[in-house]
Design a protein around this motif. Structure first.
Motif, PDB file in Angstrom:
ATOM      1  N   THR A  35      12.413  -5.672  -9.570  1.00  0.00           N
ATOM      2  CA  THR A  35      13.197  -6.713 -10.213  1.00  0.00           C
ATOM      3  C   THR A  35      14.087  -7.353  -9.158  1.00  0.00           C
ATOM      4  O   THR A  35      14.795  -6.647  -8.438  1.00  0.00           O
ATOM      5  N   THR A  36      14.039  -8.662  -9.056  1.00  0.00           N
ATOM      6  CA  THR A  36      14.798  -9.388  -8.042  1.00  0.00           C
ATOM      7  C   THR A  36      15.076 -10.796  -8.551  1.00  0.00           C
ATOM      8  O   THR A  36      14.743 -11.120  -9.686  1.00  0.00           O
ATOM      9  N   THR A  37      15.693 -11.623  -7.711  1.00  0.00           N
ATOM     10  CA  THR A  37      15.926 -13.005  -8.119  1.00  0.00           C
ATOM     11  C   THR A  37      14.630 -13.798  -7.993  1.00  0.00           C
ATOM     12  O   THR A  37      13.721 -13.421  -7.254  1.00  0.00           O
ATOM     13  N   LEU A  38      14.555 -14.893  -8.690  1.00  0.00           N
ATOM     14  CA  LEU A  38      13.349 -15.710  -8.700  1.00  0.00           C
ATOM     15  C   LEU A  38      13.057 -16.295  -7.314  1.00  0.00           C
ATOM     16  O   LEU A  38      11.908 -16.307  -6.868  1.00  0.00           O
ATOM     17  N   ALA A  39      14.078 -16.732  -6.603  1.00  0.00           N
ATOM     18  CA  ALA A  39      13.884 -17.309  -5.272  1.00  0.00           C
ATOM     19  C   ALA A  39      13.330 -16.267  -4.297  1.00  0.00           C
ATOM     20  O   ALA A  39      12.405 -16.546  -3.524  1.00  0.00           O
ATOM     21  N   MET A 101      15.855 -13.083 -18.118  1.00  0.00           N
ATOM     22  CA  MET A 101      17.094 -13.780 -18.415  1.00  0.00           C
ATOM     23  C   MET A 101      17.946 -13.861 -17.151  1.00  0.00           C
ATOM     24  O   MET A 101      17.759 -13.090 -16.218  1.00  0.00           O
ATOM     25  N   ASN A 102      18.909 -14.774 -17.141  1.00  0.00           N
ATOM     26  CA  ASN A 102      19.782 -14.909 -15.988  1.00  0.00           C
ATOM     27  C   ASN A 102      20.704 -13.704 -15.857  1.00  0.00           C
ATOM     28  O   ASN A 102      21.085 -13.088 -16.858  1.00  0.00           O
ATOM     29  N   LYS A 104      23.971 -11.541 -15.414  1.00  0.00           N
ATOM     30  CA  LYS A 104      25.254 -11.737 -16.075  1.00  0.00           C
ATOM     31  C   LYS A 104      26.366 -12.116 -15.100  1.00  0.00           C
ATOM     32  O   LYS A 104      27.186 -12.976 -15.390  1.00  0.00           O
ATOM     33  N   GLY A 105      26.396 -11.509 -13.932  1.00  0.00           N
ATOM     34  CA  GLY A 105      27.514 -11.721 -13.013  1.00  0.00           C
ATOM     35  C   GLY A 105      27.584 -13.120 -12.429  1.00  0.00           C
ATOM     36  O   GLY A 105      28.612 -13.782 -12.484  1.00  0.00           O
ATOM     37  N   ASP A 106      26.459 -13.608 -11.888  1.00  0.00           N
ATOM     38  CA  ASP A 106      26.486 -14.899 -11.204  1.00  0.00           C
ATOM     39  C   ASP A 106      25.490 -15.900 -11.779  1.00  0.00           C
ATOM     40  O   ASP A 106      25.281 -16.963 -11.213  1.00  0.00           O
ATOM     41  N   ASN A 107      24.869 -15.574 -12.912  1.00  0.00           N
ATOM     42  CA  ASN A 107      23.933 -16.459 -13.604  1.00  0.00           C
ATOM     43  C   ASN A 107      22.698 -16.793 -12.759  1.00  0.00           C
ATOM     44  O   ASN A 107      22.112 -17.847 -12.908  1.00  0.00           O
ATOM     45  N   ALA A 108      22.315 -15.884 -11.867  1.00  0.00           N
ATOM     46  CA  ALA A 108      21.128 -16.110 -11.036  1.00  0.00           C
ATOM     47  C   ALA A 108      19.871 -15.884 -11.876  1.00  0.00           C
ATOM     48  O   ALA A 108      19.834 -14.991 -12.734  1.00  0.00           O
ATOM     49  N   GLU A 109      18.832 -16.674 -11.615  1.00  0.00           N
ATOM     50  CA  GLU A 109      17.567 -16.512 -12.327  1.00  0.00           C
ATOM     51  C   GLU A 109      16.903 -15.234 -11.830  1.00  0.00           C
ATOM     52  O   GLU A 109      16.646 -15.077 -10.638  1.00  0.00           O
ATOM     53  N   MET A 110      16.591 -14.330 -12.737  1.00  0.00           N
ATOM     54  CA  MET A 110      15.993 -13.050 -12.376  1.00  0.00           C
ATOM     55  C   MET A 110      14.509 -13.047 -12.724  1.00  0.00           C
ATOM     56  O   MET A 110      14.054 -13.811 -13.573  1.00  0.00           O
TER      57      MET A 110
END
Length: 157
Positions: A35-39, A101-102, A104-110
């Motif tokens: 699990t990581t950010t989308l980018a 879902m994004n 919670k802390g920084d609203n990053a796309e996960m």
């Protein structure tokens, strides 16, 4: 302007980015799902797919080249022993990115990034759908049978 700039630098220096992608690729190969950010997932796909393709050819040179990228003997062993044989016939597209879902802390796309042939839940679901389609009946048969029955009655008279 950003004409022709295809690499997302992920806000890191070149050496930091190289270490990040190497560590993420190692984790993906060992655990089959991360699990990581989308980018980061999109950049990791560009990084790990050629490595998996290189893993299909089990030679000393291929192992050395892959080790140069991953820097982990365990990951190289896992790639050549379990991952490469399972994706042997696949001509590419070894990874799947599922958006979450994004954060919670920084609203990053996960996103979840996984190896395609190692998700047993999706493979089982795919197999059960095929079996269900073969056993379904078509509703149009009754009309045909009644039409034939009426034709035989008319000819009998």
């Amino acid at each position: 302007m950003r004409h022709g700039r295809t690499v997302n630098h992920l806000g890191r220096t070149a050496s930091h980015r190289k270490a990040l992608l190497s560590n993420m690729a190692t984790s993906l190969i060992i655990h089959k799902r991360i699990t990581t950010t989308l980018a980061k997932a999109k950049e990791l796909r560009k990084y790990v797919e050629p490595i998996i393709t290189k893993g299909k050819d089990d030679s000393t040179n291929s192992r050395r080249v892959v080790f140069g990228y991953l820097q982990s003997k365990d990951a190289v062993k896992e790639l050549f022993s379990t991952v490469a044989p399972k994706v042997g016939e696949r001509p590419g597209g070894y990874t799947r990115i599922l958006k979450l879902m994004n954060r919670k802390g920084d609203n990053a796309e996960m996103a979840i990034m996984e190896l395609v042939d190692f998700n047993e839940a999706m493979l089982a679901e795919k197999g059960s759908k095929g079996a269900a389609k073969k056993t379904t009946r078509r509703a149009g048969r009754k009309k045909k049978e009644t039409a034939e029955g009426s034709n035989t009655e008319n000819t009998a008279e």
